[in-house]
Structure formats: C-alpha cells, structure tokens
Design a protein around this motif. Structure first.
Motif, PDB file in Angstrom:
ATOM      1  N   HIS A   1     -20.970  -2.006  37.070  1.00 17.37           N
ATOM      2  CA  HIS A   1     -21.496  -2.935  36.069  1.00 17.37           C
ATOM      3  C   HIS A   1     -21.088  -4.379  36.345  1.00 17.37           C
ATOM      4  CE1 HIS A   1     -22.008   0.958  34.185  1.00 17.37           C
ATOM      5  NE2 HIS A   1     -22.845   0.402  33.333  1.00 17.37           N
TER       6      HIS A   1
ATOM      7  N   GLU B   1     -19.658  -3.042  27.439  1.00 23.85           N
ATOM      8  CA  GLU B   1     -20.636  -2.440  28.349  1.00 23.85           C
ATOM      9  C   GLU B   1     -20.653  -0.923  28.214  1.00 23.85           C
ATOM     10  OE1 GLU B   1     -22.863  -4.255  30.308  1.00 23.85           O
ATOM     11  OE2 GLU B   1     -22.026  -5.733  28.914  1.00 23.85           O
TER      12      GLU B   1
ATOM     13  N   GLN C   1     -12.492   2.104  36.488  1.00 25.92           N
ATOM     14  CA  GLN C   1     -12.712   1.203  37.619  1.00 25.92           C
ATOM     15  C   GLN C   1     -14.086   1.431  38.253  1.00 25.92           C
ATOM     16  OE1 GLN C   1      -8.966   2.222  39.683  1.00 25.92           O
ATOM     17  NE2 GLN C   1      -8.520   0.019  39.715  1.00 25.92           N
TER      18      GLN C   1
ATOM     19  N   THR D   1     -15.316  -4.737  29.079  1.00 25.84           N
ATOM     20  CA  THR D   1     -15.645  -3.410  29.607  1.00 25.84           C
ATOM     21  C   THR D   1     -16.102  -2.475  28.495  1.00 25.84           C
ATOM     22  OG1 THR D   1     -14.134  -3.619  31.490  1.00 25.84           O
ATOM     23  CG2 THR D   1     -14.698  -1.387  30.783  1.00 25.84           C
TER      24      THR D   1
ATOM     25  N   LEU E   1     -18.155  -5.769  36.791  1.00 22.76           N
ATOM     26  CA  LEU E   1     -16.985  -6.234  36.051  1.00 22.76           C
ATOM     27  C   LEU E   1     -15.758  -6.266  36.957  1.00 22.76           C
ATOM     28  CD1 LEU E   1     -17.561  -3.926  32.937  1.00 22.76           C
ATOM     29  CD2 LEU E   1     -18.355  -6.288  33.230  1.00 22.76           C
TER      30      LEU E   1
ATOM     31  N   GLN F   1     -16.611  -0.069  36.012  1.00 23.75           N
ATOM     32  CA  GLN F   1     -16.577  -1.524  36.153  1.00 23.75           C
ATOM     33  C   GLN F   1     -17.290  -1.968  37.424  1.00 23.75           C
ATOM     34  OE1 GLN F   1     -12.286  -1.842  35.894  1.00 23.75           O
ATOM     35  NE2 GLN F   1     -12.359  -2.637  33.788  1.00 23.75           N
ATOM     36  N   ARG F   2     -17.091  -1.246  38.503  1.00 23.88           N
ATOM     37  CA  ARG F   2     -17.732  -1.583  39.768  1.00 23.88           C
ATOM     38  C   ARG F   2     -19.253  -1.502  39.635  1.00 23.88           C
ATOM     39  NH1 ARG F   2     -15.172   1.886  42.347  1.00 23.88           N
ATOM     40  NH2 ARG F   2     -13.346   0.573  42.681  1.00 23.88           N
TER      41      ARG F   2
ATOM     42  N   THR G   1     -12.568  -5.059  38.436  1.00 21.72           N
ATOM     43  CA  THR G   1     -12.162  -3.646  38.540  1.00 21.72           C
ATOM     44  C   THR G   1     -10.654  -3.497  38.375  1.00 21.72           C
ATOM     45  OG1 THR G   1     -12.119  -3.888  40.950  1.00 21.72           O
ATOM     46  CG2 THR G   1     -14.131  -3.002  39.960  1.00 21.72           C
TER      47      THR G   1
ATOM     48  N   GLU H   1     -15.610 -13.398  36.626  1.00 22.28           N
ATOM     49  CA  GLU H   1     -16.513 -12.252  36.425  1.00 22.28           C
ATOM     50  C   GLU H   1     -17.937 -12.731  36.162  1.00 22.28           C
ATOM     51  OE1 GLU H   1     -15.236  -8.518  34.237  1.00 22.28           O
ATOM     52  OE2 GLU H   1     -16.549  -9.446  32.744  1.00 22.28           O
TER      53      GLU H   1
END
Length: 523
Positions: free
Chosen positions: A239, A254, A233, A251, A241, A236-237, A243, A426
C-alpha cells in the motif's frame, strides 16, 4: 435466431421487393443521424449484418449477446446494453419494418458496447479537468468492418485492452466480488496505534482482518508477535506505506478501508486502462502519480525504478495526466521560472525585500540581467510585471543538474532536485506540478545506454563542464503520466494507493451515474 426472424429474413431466397423496400426505409430512418453508419449501410445497399438467415449473421448475433453477458466482468454498465430486450425484439420482429428497426437497434447497441469496452465509458477531461488523455477513439467503420470478419467472437474479445495489467484487474475484480459476497474482511480495527508486544481485543481484530485479506495464516495468537509484524509490513509494502511493522494511524486507516472501496478502485483502474488502450512503446517511461515512482519499462518489464515527488495537492499545482514523447535531456539546466510562480510567489517577496532570492536573476525582455536596485517592484502587479526570472545552472538550481524534456503545453517535465530529503517521506506531493526524481543520474544513464557505449562517462563529462547542454535522445521515448490507485503486479497481491487528488472518487461517481455498479451487491 427466433423462428419469427428466420421466417421473415430479408435477402434470402424468399425475400420480396416490397419487403426489401420497407426494410430499407426503416434502416434509413434510424441511421439518419449517424453519417458513418449510413455510409456503411449504403455501401452494402442496406444489406443486414444481423437480421439475416445466413450462418454468418447468426454467429454475429450469438457473439454479441454472449459479449453482453460479460459486460459486468469488465466494469461496464450491463443494463445499458439490454440483452434481454434485444432477445425480445428478435422474437417479436415479424414485419420488414420491424426487422429494419431491429437491425439498427443491434448496430447502435453494438457500437456503444464496442466503444465502451475498447476506449472507455467516460470522457476523461469532462470528469477531471487535469486528465488530458487523448482517448484513442475508433470510427464506427472500424467496428462494423471488424464484426464482419470470419470470427466475430474473437474480434469482440480483441477490443478490450490486451495488456497483462488489464487481464489481472478483471481477475481481481472477480475475486473481490466473491469475497464481498462471502462477507468481506470482517470488522474494522478501532485503534489509533498498535505495535509489537501489545495484546488484547484490538490486536485480535487486526489479526483477523489481515487473515481475511490473506496476509496472515490462521492463528489463535492474541499477541502482536513477529508473524503479525511481518504481515503488517507486507501490507504496508503493498500500500506504499513506510514498512516499519507498526500499525499506526496511517496504516490502520488503510487496513480499515472497506472492501467495496477497493473494488471501486479496481473498476476505475479498468476504465483508466481503456483510456490508454493503445501501444505505449516497446520502451516507455511510466510515472504513476499515486505511488510516487517513475519507471522505465522495456517490452513490458520494469528495468529501472526511482522514487518521485509530484505536484502538491493544491489548485494549480496538481500534476496533470497525459502522454507525450521525451526527446532530449538538458544537463546543467537553467530554470526558466514559470510566470505564474514569478508573479504569485516571488513578486510579493521582492516587493517586501528587493534583495530577496539572490540566487535568482531578474531578466528584461532583451535577456539582460536587471540590477535589483534599478526596479521599483512595488509599482507592478501580476498582470503588468515586465520581467522574467531565471536561475542559472548550479547544484542549488531548483531543477538540480539534469531535466528530461517531453515538450508539452503544460510545461511538465522530469528533473533532479537539491531537496533530496523529501524522497524519504511516505507522501511526496511537494512540487509545482513537475516530477522530481530521486535518482536522476541513474535515470539518465539508463536512457543513454541505448545510444552510448559508456553512458555514465558521457553524462559525467558533460556535467563537469558546468555549461547548459542539450543531449538528444536518438530514439525518442514515450512518457505516460498516469494515476492508478489499484495496480495488479505480475506476482503477489493487489497493490493500492491513496487517492491523493480525489480523482478516482470523482471518476467512480461518474461511472455510477453511467450505470456501473458493484456487481456482487446488485439487487
């Protein structure tokens, strides 16, 4: 300074007329193609600023050669400045003519370096046509007068962008180079989807890669447990994305981006910062296209932030990059539909069905609404269609209920939208090029707070009239539409975004052609 240079220095106590003449001829020949440099030296009667025995010239040479050693730290093509060659020329310079040529070689190299460091290596629009960035270039006199000051080292340091973001990017570049030299982030994760509760080899590879990236403390767990979910998470935050804590295909793509690619993004971001190396305004609006957000920045701090939708990744729709000044907002706006949209999208629909898009008005040259049954749309094409189209103010208006204007030749502005569902996506590239805002009313309140004691009340009273109304900003606000795939926040790790338009890839290729390389992997 070399013994040879010291022994033959001009304009010292042993300088002779013949030496001066030979030196001046060499300088005059070398500077004949640069009128600014020529003017500088003529004003000094050709007196050298580098090849002299006085302490000031020595300090300039020392400061310049030391600055060249830091070129790679700034993502500059250090081979371009050839510090070793210049040192060799200093050692070998014996005749007045040699010293004249050396003077000009130092000046030319210095001006190249100073310009590269302050305003960038590349010309943006020559790399990507949609980058309409007015690079704040300085005249040669700015650099030549500056290096003549009391502290040449300080002047050279002042050339780089002085904002905190650039300083953090320099540090991030160094950190990434060290990580690259020590082996990078390890093996990639060959999976399509991993989620909490799973275990096995692929989960271990995900765990190890996130440990290497600093998102997870060292652990021997082979299970996709709560700690790993939190690490995902957090990744993701950083990048941009969703979360959800699930390592889905997006994900994982990346996570698997090579460290070298991230380092390239940092170097490109540094070049982009140099293109915008000028005051951005104590208060300004910053729209980073790649992270789909618009921000109001006051004295270097973000005071308002909202999600945005940008231009679709298609020819003619990609949002451009430029800076301008927001002068006013329009409440209850009319949408004056750009001709390109009228002829490419709506005209074909009208030709199939004259009564399509009833929410739009067809308008003649006198501004009169034309009845649909009075026009043979099939008789026209994109080049001869004589009408415009407008959408009157309403909640269904494509611009929503407010637009924010910084008049420009690209017809780009910020605005509301009735399509609120898009802000939960997203990736948010859906517009024709303008920037749609998720929270346009709050954005308006924040802008009006500088000039109204009750910004919300003033805005709502105007809105409730239903009439199109222009509201001037008493203090215009600079607007910067930028594109950063690497951003270094004041706190936390580097943030990265997808290169949605492929612009940074093209800039990196151009930087490579200019001699920039990933320093840790040279040789």
């Amino acid at each position: 300074m070399s013994a040879a240079l010291a022994a033959g220095c001009l304009f010292g106590p042993t300088g002779a007329s013949a030496q001066v003449t030979a030196y001046k001829l060499a300088v005059a020949e070398a500077m004949s193609s640069d009128k600014d440099v020529a003017a500088f030296y003529r004003a000094r009667d050709f007196a050298p600023i580098w090849v002299s025995s006085d302490p000031e010239a020595s300090a300039r040479r020392s400061a310049l050669l030391s600055a060249f050693e830091m070129a790679s730290a700034h993502g500059l093509p250090d081979g371009k400045y050839q510090a070793a060659k210049l040192r060799g020329l200093m050692e070998a310079a014996r005749s007045p003519r040699d010293r004249g040529r050396l003077e000009m070689e130092l000046t030319r190299t210095y001006l190249d370096f100073a310009t590269d460091l302050q305003t960038g290596i590349l010309t943006p629009s020559k790399v990507v046509a949609d980058i309409h960035r007015e690079v704040p270039l300085r005249d040669a006199s700015h650099y030549l007068d500056g290096i003549m000051g009391d502290n040449p080292s300080a002047f050279l340091r002042s050339l780089q962008p002085t904002n905190a973001e650039y300083a953090r990017l320099v540090k991030a570049k160094l950190d990434m180079e060290r990580r690259l030299a020590s082996g990078g982030w390890g093996p990639t994760v060959p999976a399509t989807k991993l989620e909490p509760g799973m275990e096995g080899r692929e989960v271990v590879l995900l765990r190890n890669r996130l440990i290497a990236m600093g998102y997870l403390p060292r652990t021997v767990s082979t299970r996709y447990d709560g700690a790993l979910q939190e690490a995902v998470q957090e990744f993701q935050r950083d990048h941009g994305l969703l979360t959800d804590g699930i390592a889905g295909s997006g994900t994982l793509a990346e996570i698997n981006v090579p460290l070298e690619k991230r380092l390239q993004s940092i170097v490109v971001a540094m070049e982009r910062e140099r293109w915008l190396n000028r005051p951005r305004g104590d208060r300004h609006v910053l729209v980073n296209l790649t992270d789909y957000h618009a921000r109001i920045v006051d004295f270097g701090k973000v005071t308002f932030k909202t999600r945005s939708v940008i231009g679709r990744n298609e020819d003619g729709r990609r949002s451009p990059e430029f800076s301008d000044v927001m002068e006013h907002m329009v409440v209850n706006p009319t949408w004056n539909i750009p001709r390109s949209i009228v002829t490419q999208e709506y005209l074909p629909q009208l030709q199939r069905n004259p009564y399509s898009n009833q929410h739009l008005n067809v308008v003649d040259r006198r501004g009169r609404i034309v009845p649909r049954n009075a026009v043979n749309f099939a008789a026209y094409n994109a080049s001869n269609f004589p009408f415009t189209m407008k959408q009157p103010p309403s909640e269904r208006n494509a611009l929503g209920l407010v637009k924010f204007m910084f008049p420009n030749v690209y017809n780009i502005y910020l605005h509301d939208t009735p399509s609120k569902d898009l802000f939960s996506r997203e990736e948010r590239d859906f517009s024709h090029g303008c920037i749609r805002l998720s929270d346009p009313f709050d954005f308006a309140y924040a802008l009006l707070a500088r000039q109204e004691s009750d910004p919300k009340g003033v805005f709502q009273r105007i809105l409730n009239t239903g009439r199109e109304t222009t509201v001037p900003l008493e203090t215009p606000v600079q607007v910067h539409l930028i594109y950063r795939t690497a951003v270094s926040p004041a706190k936390g790790r580097m943030n990265y975004r997808r290169d949605i338009y492929g612009r940074d890839a093209r800039i990196w290729e151009a930087l490579e052609r200019a001699g920039v390389s990933l320093y840790s992997v040279q040789g």
